[in-house]
Design an enzyme around this catalytic site. Structure first.
Site, PDB file in Angstrom:
ATOM      1  N   PRO A  24       0.839  -1.202   0.000  1.00 28.64           N
ATOM      2  CA  PRO A  24       0.000   0.000   0.000  1.00 28.64           C
ATOM      3  C   PRO A  24       0.876   1.254   0.000  1.00 28.64           C
ATOM      4  O   PRO A  24       1.813   1.354   0.791  1.00 28.64           O
ATOM      5  CB  PRO A  24      -0.793  -0.115   1.306  1.00 28.64           C
ATOM      6  N   CYS A  26       0.339   5.497  -0.274  1.00 27.00           N
ATOM      7  CA  CYS A  26      -0.507   6.681  -0.429  1.00 27.00           C
ATOM      8  C   CYS A  26      -0.074   7.520  -1.610  1.00 27.00           C
ATOM      9  O   CYS A  26       1.117   7.759  -1.810  1.00 27.00           O
ATOM     10  CB  CYS A  26      -0.402   7.550   0.820  1.00 27.00           C
ATOM     11  N   ALA A  63      -3.440   3.262   2.014  1.00 21.42           N
ATOM     12  CA  ALA A  63      -4.189   3.562   3.230  1.00 21.42           C
ATOM     13  C   ALA A  63      -5.413   4.395   2.870  1.00 21.42           C
ATOM     14  O   ALA A  63      -5.294   5.513   2.382  1.00 21.42           O
ATOM     15  CB  ALA A  63      -3.307   4.316   4.211  1.00 21.42           C
ATOM     16  N   GLN A 105      -6.141  -1.356   1.845  1.00 20.68           N
ATOM     17  CA  GLN A 105      -5.761  -1.147   3.242  1.00 20.68           C
ATOM     18  C   GLN A 105      -6.705  -0.110   3.844  1.00 20.68           C
ATOM     19  O   GLN A 105      -6.791   1.011   3.330  1.00 20.68           O
ATOM     20  CB  GLN A 105      -4.318  -0.641   3.321  1.00 20.68           C
ATOM     21  N   TYR A 187       0.133   4.936  13.317  1.00 23.16           N
ATOM     22  CA  TYR A 187      -1.244   5.394  13.152  1.00 23.16           C
ATOM     23  C   TYR A 187      -2.106   4.791  14.272  1.00 23.16           C
ATOM     24  O   TYR A 187      -1.600   4.104  15.155  1.00 23.16           O
ATOM     25  CB  TYR A 187      -1.739   5.088  11.738  1.00 23.16           C
ATOM     26  N   ARG A 235      -1.632  -5.245   8.918  1.00 23.08           N
ATOM     27  CA  ARG A 235      -0.254  -4.739   8.884  1.00 23.08           C
ATOM     28  C   ARG A 235       0.149  -4.282  10.269  1.00 23.08           C
ATOM     29  O   ARG A 235      -0.576  -3.527  10.923  1.00 23.08           O
ATOM     30  CB  ARG A 235      -0.091  -3.589   7.882  1.00 23.08           C
ATOM     31  N   GLY A 329       7.193  -2.094  -2.697  1.00 22.07           N
ATOM     32  CA  GLY A 329       6.669  -0.742  -2.681  1.00 22.07           C
ATOM     33  C   GLY A 329       7.313   0.078  -3.778  1.00 22.07           C
ATOM     34  O   GLY A 329       6.909   0.058  -4.942  1.00 22.07           O
ATOM     35  N   ARG A 330       8.379   0.780  -3.406  1.00 23.94           N
ATOM     36  CA  ARG A 330       9.000   1.730  -4.331  1.00 23.94           C
ATOM     37  C   ARG A 330       9.490   1.084  -5.617  1.00 23.94           C
ATOM     38  O   ARG A 330       9.484   1.719  -6.672  1.00 23.94           O
ATOM     39  CB  ARG A 330      10.126   2.472  -3.603  1.00 23.94           C
TER      40      ARG A 330
END
Ligand code: FNR
Length: 364
Positions: A24, A26, A63, A105, A187, A235, A329-330
């Site tokens: 995930p 953003c 997210a 997510q 979070y 997660r 991810g990246r």
């Protein structure tokens, strides 16, 4: 011979065709005012669409807030109303058409909500700049730039649990087949787990059992909302990187075992995010040992994430029992076609979308 990365995995009623999953991430690209607030738009369709064309087994959409005040920034995606559900459907339909399992997510940013997702300022936005009052387990700010959160009452905590369940239901209505609860990165859920952020002395704070109560209630509520066939992922940040004062790897193992009893099918293992000054020893595969330990000690399936960029590295993580899946991810931002290139390298069939078939092989 079948590679480990391209061995399908079945969680409950869903078979995910390979073990290369998109983490995930953003985009901070939704409208922040008007009727389409929080709804995915053209950016999201092309972003997730391109990654879907690249052939991961599962895409976890970024997210996505369960409530307006749970957004990390005003431009976050949301899933608290029907307009948003409708807009998500376009994306899930496209993913499914590419043979990718659509996942999402669902998240509440707690005391780290209401920031500028584009990094133009630090900490909590003022009301004039589009911010709002943030909430948390205790009135303790993340750092000097963040606002002191309102301490959630027990009734408000119950409201959060209900909002997670409703978001999960809406996720199914939007066409998602996998739901991940965001319990990491400082979070709201992680804030309840960590003694650094949670100083409550009621049923939701104090010893491990009470700090773990909110995540377990969310797990129960989400499971009840989605029924028995839908995989639920969770997660976690496996450590605050400040032990023993913070949330620790040992506690993560205990929690993973409990989450399994509460209907969670896989833990997506990240770390950190709850302390501004934690020193994180990042490097290739640096979070894999946490995923491996949880899997070995609890039997809970895991996904590993964090600087997984090489095909052989990813294949070995699965082969060695480090995790059941890898999340990229990246690397997938740089190279959406990584999964198809991995297949090629491993001698697997994973052809390009039919529109691109004439490009399958480079001319000699
Ligand atoms: C992230 N990450 C992240 N994590 C998460 O749980 N929910 C999210 O929405 C986001 N958003 C996000 C945006 C961007 C632009 C990045 C780069 C990262 C963390 C991400 O899922 C992943 O755990 C890390 O990026 C580490 O994996 P890689 O990038 O090293 O493969």
């Amino acid at each position: 011979m079948t590679s480990n990365l391209f061995t399908p995995i079945t969680l409950r009623g869903t078979t995910i065709p390979n073990r290369i999953w998109m983490a995930p991430m953003c985009q901070y690209s939704a409208d922040d005012t008007g009727p389409a607030t929080g709804a995915p738009n053209d950016w999201h369709l092309q972003h997730y669409g391109s990654r879907a064309a690249g052939g991961p087994g599962l895409i976890l959409v970024e997210a996505t807030a369960i409530a307006p005040e749970g957004r990390i920034s005003p431009m976050d995606l949301g899933i608290w109303n029907d307009t948003q559900v409708e807009a998500h459907r376009r994306i899930t339909a496209f993913m499914r058409g590419q043979g990718v399992v659509p996942g999402i997510q669902i998240a509440h940013a707690g005391r780290k909500a209401a920031t500028d997702g584009l990094g133009r300022s630090r900490g909590t936005l003022s009301a004039d700049d589009g911010g709002w009052d943030v909430v948390g387990p205790s009135p303790i700010a993340f750092d000097g730039d963040h606002a002191v959160p309102h301490e959630l009452t027990v009734a408000e905590i119950q409201g959060v649990v209900t909002a997670f369940a409703e978001a999960a239901k809406r996720a199914l209505a939007a066409g998602y087949e996998v739901v991940e609860v965001h319990g990491a990165h400082g979070y709201l859920v992680h804030e309840f787990l960590s003694p650094v952020a949670n100083h409550r002395d009621d049923a939701y704070g104090g010893d491990f059992e009470r700090r773990a109560r909110l995540p377990l209630e969310i797990a129960d509520a989400v499971r009840a909302a989605v029924g028995e066939q839908v995989p639920v992922l969770f997660r976690l940040s496996a450590t605050d990187w400040i032990e023993p004062e913070g949330w620790t790897a040992d506690q993560t193992v205990r929690l993973a075992a409990l989450l399994r009893e509460h209907g969670v099918d896989l833990v997506d293992v990240s770390t950190g995010g709850n302390l501004p000054d934690a020193v994180i020893p990042s490097g290739p595969g640096y979070q894999v040992p946490f995923a491996e330990r949880i899997r070995r000690e609890t039997g809970m399936p895991t996904a590993a994430v964090g600087i997984i960029t090489e095909v052989q590295q990813a294949e070995k993580i699965i082969a060695d029992g480090g995790a059941d899946a890898v999340l990229l991810g990246r690397e997938l931002l740089r190279n959406p076609y990584w999964p198809r290139q991995a297949a090629h390298e491993l001698g697997e069939e994973h052809p390009l979308p039919r529109q691109y078939r004439r490009a399958e092989r480079k001319p000699a």
